[in-house]
Motif scaffolding. Sequence first.
Motif, PDB file in Angstrom:
ATOM      1  N   SER A 143      -0.003 -10.641   7.198  1.00 35.12           N
ATOM      2  CA  SER A 143       0.037 -10.812   8.633  1.00 35.12           C
ATOM      3  C   SER A 143      -0.761  -9.677   9.263  1.00 35.12           C
ATOM      4  N   VAL A 144      -1.725 -10.033  10.112  1.00 33.15           N
ATOM      5  CA  VAL A 144      -2.559  -9.033  10.779  1.00 33.15           C
ATOM      6  C   VAL A 144      -2.205  -9.039  12.258  1.00 33.15           C
ATOM      7  N   PRO A 145      -1.612  -7.940  12.768  1.00 37.45           N
ATOM      8  CA  PRO A 145      -1.224  -7.898  14.174  1.00 37.45           C
ATOM      9  C   PRO A 145      -2.416  -7.627  15.095  1.00 37.45           C
ATOM     10  N   SER A 146      -2.269  -8.002  16.356  1.00 42.17           N
ATOM     11  CA  SER A 146      -3.299  -7.652  17.328  1.00 42.17           C
ATOM     12  C   SER A 146      -3.344  -6.137  17.451  1.00 42.17           C
ATOM     13  N   HIS A 147      -4.520  -5.591  17.652  1.00 39.32           N
ATOM     14  CA  HIS A 147      -4.759  -4.143  17.725  1.00 39.32           C
ATOM     15  C   HIS A 147      -4.372  -3.437  16.435  1.00 39.32           C
ATOM     16  N   VAL A 149      -4.922  -2.965  11.980  1.00 44.10           N
ATOM     17  CA  VAL A 149      -5.894  -2.981  10.894  1.00 44.10           C
ATOM     18  C   VAL A 149      -5.126  -3.221   9.608  1.00 44.10           C
ATOM     19  N   LEU A 150      -5.657  -4.110   8.776  1.00 41.05           N
ATOM     20  CA  LEU A 150      -5.031  -4.391   7.492  1.00 41.05           C
ATOM     21  C   LEU A 150      -6.033  -4.103   6.398  1.00 41.05           C
ATOM     22  N   GLY A 151      -5.664  -3.286   5.460  1.00 45.37           N
ATOM     23  CA  GLY A 151      -6.521  -2.997   4.322  1.00 45.37           C
ATOM     24  C   GLY A 151      -6.012  -3.738   3.102  1.00 45.37           C
ATOM     25  N   VAL A 152      -6.928  -4.341   2.368  1.00 39.68           N
ATOM     26  CA  VAL A 152      -6.581  -5.025   1.120  1.00 39.68           C
ATOM     27  C   VAL A 152      -7.255  -4.247   0.007  1.00 39.68           C
ATOM     28  N   ILE A 153      -6.453  -3.624  -0.850  1.00 36.39           N
ATOM     29  CA  ILE A 153      -7.008  -2.813  -1.924  1.00 36.39           C
ATOM     30  C   ILE A 153      -6.513  -3.324  -3.265  1.00 36.39           C
ATOM     31  N   GLY A 154      -7.242  -2.985  -4.292  1.00 32.88           N
ATOM     32  CA  GLY A 154      -6.853  -3.383  -5.634  1.00 32.88           C
ATOM     33  C   GLY A 154      -8.020  -3.210  -6.583  1.00 32.88           C
ATOM     34  N   PRO A 155      -7.748  -3.282  -7.876  1.00 32.03           N
ATOM     35  CA  PRO A 155      -8.827  -3.112  -8.863  1.00 32.03           C
ATOM     36  C   PRO A 155      -9.743  -4.334  -8.887  1.00 32.03           C
ATOM     37  N   ASN A 156     -10.858  -4.202  -9.595  1.00 30.14           N
ATOM     38  CA  ASN A 156     -11.767  -5.330  -9.771  1.00 30.14           C
ATOM     39  C   ASN A 156     -11.005  -6.497 -10.374  1.00 30.14           C
ATOM     40  N   SER A 161     -11.860 -10.414  -2.833  1.00 32.84           N
ATOM     41  CA  SER A 161     -12.953 -11.252  -2.312  1.00 32.84           C
ATOM     42  C   SER A 161     -12.522 -12.706  -2.224  1.00 32.84           C
ATOM     43  N   THR A 162     -11.742 -13.160  -3.178  1.00 36.30           N
ATOM     44  CA  THR A 162     -11.248 -14.535  -3.148  1.00 36.30           C
ATOM     45  C   THR A 162     -10.382 -14.756  -1.920  1.00 36.30           C
ATOM     46  N   LEU A 163      -9.543 -13.783  -1.576  1.00 36.66           N
ATOM     47  CA  LEU A 163      -8.699 -13.880  -0.387  1.00 36.66           C
ATOM     48  C   LEU A 163      -9.551 -14.035   0.874  1.00 36.66           C
ATOM     49  N   VAL A 164     -10.568 -13.202   1.001  1.00 37.26           N
ATOM     50  CA  VAL A 164     -11.452 -13.279   2.173  1.00 37.26           C
ATOM     51  C   VAL A 164     -12.206 -14.603   2.177  1.00 37.26           C
TER      52      VAL A 164
END
Length: 194
Positions: A143-147, A149-156, A161-164
């Motif tokens: 869930s990304v709230p207004s105003h 920032v959400l970071g998606v991190i993880g190993p290769n 990229s699939t999520l995006v």
Amino acid sequence: ALGGISGGLLTGQVGLAFPASFTAIQSLALYVLAIMSGAHLIDMAVFGAVLWVAVPELLKRWGVPQDWGFVIFGVLGVQALAGRGNLGAAIRNFWHSRSTVGVGIAGPVPSGEVLTPGEPVLEVRGLSVSFGQVKALSDVDISVPSHGVLGVIGPNGAGKSTLVDVISGFLPQAAGTVLLDGRPLTGSPTRRAR
């Protein structure tokens, strides 16, 4: 590689291959020019080519030795490497700021004002993607709230990229839902962007 291609093109134009036709200092100056003008921007690559021709011509008209052209390119190249941007990006930003004056585009938030995250704008529920027997994503909820920032991190290979790609519509074979402002985000990537 680019220097070799340039040398080959120059040899084709001149008709003979001479080492003096494409010296090491010229190669370095072309490299610095690419960094300085921002060769990754098509219009700025053309701008850089114009500079490559115009600067020596102007120096010749003003009676200044041609070696000063390399000094000018060197100073601007060092500025591009040491600074936050290059001449091409600065020209683009200046041109863009002139063309958007009075259009009503919101400016940057003042540095003293901090906006607190609000209600969710983008919601992803139960997102799953499989490529054959390989599960790239399995029941992802974000869930990304207004105003916010959400970071998606993880190993290769974690599926970032699939999520995006799924959210933006480039992988339509995903299971789950994507909501933007409470409405289902479906269709082609172009439709989703609109």
